[in-house]
Design a protein around this motif. Structure first.
Motif, PDB file in Angstrom:
ATOM      1  N   LYS A   1     105.667  42.444 -15.167  1.00 24.66           N
ATOM      2  CA  LYS A   1     106.689  41.478 -15.584  1.00 24.66           C
ATOM      3  C   LYS A   1     107.259  41.822 -16.956  1.00 24.66           C
ATOM      4  N   ASP A   2     106.445  42.412 -17.845  1.00 25.09           N
ATOM      5  CA  ASP A   2     106.943  42.810 -19.161  1.00 25.09           C
ATOM      6  C   ASP A   2     108.001  43.896 -19.021  1.00 25.09           C
TER       7      ASP A   2
ATOM      8  N   LYS B   1     109.749  44.595 -16.284  1.00 26.08           N
ATOM      9  CA  LYS B   1     110.887  44.005 -15.571  1.00 26.08           C
ATOM     10  C   LYS B   1     111.799  43.272 -16.550  1.00 26.08           C
ATOM     11  N   ASN B   2     111.208  42.483 -17.429  1.00 30.22           N
ATOM     12  CA  ASN B   2     111.998  41.721 -18.398  1.00 30.22           C
ATOM     13  C   ASN B   2     112.693  42.633 -19.412  1.00 30.22           C
TER      14      ASN B   2
END
Length: 122
Positions: free
Chosen positions: A27-28, A30-31
């Protein structure tokens, strides 16, 4: 021989996340990159297949020695190229964007020759 542009780009982004975090998760990345979850999942899977990162049940992306070597090298190029472009009068935002493109197509040999020509000190 150049690594594939997107591989280097993902490796550098993972590296930059590690500069500020103890752990880097899907998620890091992706963000940071603004990509869809499925795209990042595929990229991580490919980086694992190529032996650049590991990604296990804990969902933490970890560099292998080979992946870390590439990521550090690309990041060093990026920082050097930004400084060079800033010294020529290019604004910071454009210098960052253009350095990101140049770093992936410039061979290590050419980069070293440019540094030698310009001088290590910018």
């Amino acid at each position: 021989m150049h690594k594939i542009y997107w591989e280097e780009n993902y490796l550098e982004n993972i590296y930059m996340l590690y500069l500020n975090h103890d752990e880097v998760r899907h998620k890091d990345l992706k963000n940071k990159m603004g990509r869809a979850k499925s795209v990042v999942t595929k990229a991580i899977s490919t980086l694992v297949e190529r032996g650049y990162v590991t990604y296990g049940e804990d969902k933490i992306i970890r560099f292998t020695d080979a992946g870390l070597h590439i990521a550090e090298k690309v990041h060093r190029k990026h920082l050097y190229l930004i400084e060079f472009l800033l010294k020529t009068g290019i604004d910071r935002e454009r210098a960052d964007i253009e350095a990101c493109h140049i770093e992936h197509v410039l061979s290590d040999d050419s980069f070293e020759k440019i540094k030698k020509f310009i001088g290590e000190k910018l």
